[in-house]
Design an enzyme around this catalytic site. Structure first.
Site, short mmCIF file in Angstrom:
data_model
loop_
_atom_site.label_atom_id
_atom_site.label_comp_id
_atom_site.label_asym_id
_atom_site.label_seq_id
_atom_site.Cartn_x
_atom_site.Cartn_y
_atom_site.Cartn_z
N HIS A 150 33.83 -38.71 67.27
CA HIS A 150 33.99 -37.37 66.70
C HIS A 150 35.40 -36.84 66.97
CE1 HIS A 150 29.59 -36.18 65.72
NE2 HIS A 150 29.77 -37.49 65.64
N ASP A 161 24.54 -47.87 65.39
CA ASP A 161 25.43 -46.73 65.55
C ASP A 161 26.22 -46.91 66.84
OD1 ASP A 161 26.62 -44.19 65.15
OD2 ASP A 161 24.73 -43.36 64.41
N GLU A 184 24.29 -38.57 57.53
CA GLU A 184 23.69 -38.64 58.87
C GLU A 184 24.22 -37.53 59.76
OE1 GLU A 184 23.57 -40.19 63.17
OE2 GLU A 184 25.22 -39.46 61.93
#
Length: 358
Positions: free
Chosen positions: A321, A233, A210
């Site tokens: 992230h 998500d 993804e």
């Protein structure tokens, strides 16, 4: 450790950057095989399903297996590793990060380094360090030593960031929360459907790749041919200093977030209304999110065939992230509750109305 936390811990601990998701897939398989039928597609995504009504609509709950990581590209003569990002790293968070290089002889600990600030010019110190100048130090002294340790170009690298409850035990910090939390929610939702009647066929999906282009979602959607798509998500938490409500709207501990729009998907209008109504009926707090600069698996799901009504739902997370994202346990639990309530309402007539009421 309770069952849900153990599941989440197992998923976080498995290394799985884009293109190298095998260890994470095996964790999902281990939890899903006793309760569902399993299929693995040729890219490596996992598809589980539970049948309530065999003639009912096909509902896909899709999370992605992969985390952002790195790829070894070159070994220097002195035994340092140069790398290529796998997914969207912000250069600020890389420098000094502990990593594991997944070589053929097992993981090797290392750290991302660059020239120290003490020897930089004033101009160099005023600029962000570019990842192209960084390297991974695994303690080797030569290329031959690195090779003897089992590391080769093409080997994946992941951050070190184990699942860690914070002083407030409802807050969980770890690497790969984007999107192992979605994988945990998929597994837990299917687990709670055991022994429960529902008016459809529910597919629980762990997609590969993804973070590098929503690739796994393309093949699993083709395989499933769903009538309804729900991507699970992380949302961007906006409850930190310097972030305003027009930047990110959701807050930790205030319930799951429904994504209104991102760079790959506009939430299907009628399905969005259903999610809002079901959350209100069930007393589940619902937040909203937008992410104009990114995308999710929903971006591929909704453009399959004649089109698949699709929304994205998930818990807010801080610092995605990075090696130390944070998520709230209550948001995870309430996301599962919302999905279970939606599943019960997605019968043939409701899905027909959703398709016609766009």
């Amino acid at each position: 450790m309770d069952a849900m936390l153990q599941l989440f811990d197992d998923l976080i601990a498995a290394p799985g950057p884009s293109g190298y998701e095998g260890a994470v897939r095996e964790v999902m398989r281990r939890y899903l095989e006793p309760i569902s039928e399993i299929e693995i597609d040729y890219l490596g995504s996992i598809i589980a399903h539970r049948t309530g009504n065999p003639d009912g609509p096909r509902v896909a709950l899709a999370a992605h297996l992969d985390e952002i990581g790195l790829l070894v590209t070159r070994i220097t003569d002195d035994g340092f590793l140069k790398f290529q990002p796998l997914g969207g790293w912000w250069d600020h968070v890389l420098l000094g990060m502990r990593v594991e290089v997944i070589g053929r002889n097992g993981p090797i600990i290392g750290v991302i380094g660059a020239k120290p600030p003490h020897i930089l010019s004033n101009d160099e110190r005023s600029r962000l360090v570019d990842k192209k100048t960084m390297y991974i130090d695994i303690g080797a002294t030569s290329r031959d030593e690195v090779v003897a340790w089992g590391v080769r170009p093409g080997d994946p690298v992941v951050p070190v960031g184990p699942l860690t409850p914070m002083r407030n035990p409802d807050l969980l910090m770890a690497k790969a929360i984007d999107n192992r939390v979605g994988c945990a929610i998929v597994v837990e939702t299917l687990r709670r459907l055991v022994g429960v009647t529902h008016p459809n066929i529910v597919f629980g999906v762990g997609n590969v790749q993804e973070e590098v282009g929503l690739r796994g979602a393309a093949t699993t959607t083709y395989t499933i041919q769903p009538d309804i798509g729900i991507a699970i998500d992380t949302a961007i938490a906006g409850d930190t200093p310097g972030v305003g409500p027009d930047d990110a709207m959701s807050r930790l501990g205030q319930g799951p977030a429904l994504l209104l729009i991102d760079g790959s998907l506009i939430a299907h209008a009628t399905l969005r209304h259903l999610v809002i109504d079901v959350a209100a009926e069930e007393g589940i707090p619902l937040q909203f999110d937008l992410m104009p600069g990114g995308g999710t698996d929903g971006g591929r799901m909704h453009i399959f065939g004649k089109g698949v009504p699709t929304v994205v739902i998930g818990p807010p997370a801080r610092y995605i992230h990075s090696a130390s994202a944070i998520v709230h346990r209550r948001d995870i639990e309430q996301t599962v509750q919302l999905l279970l309530a939606l599943i019960q309402r997605l019968n043939s007539e409701t899905v027909r109305q959703i398709r016609q009421g766009m």
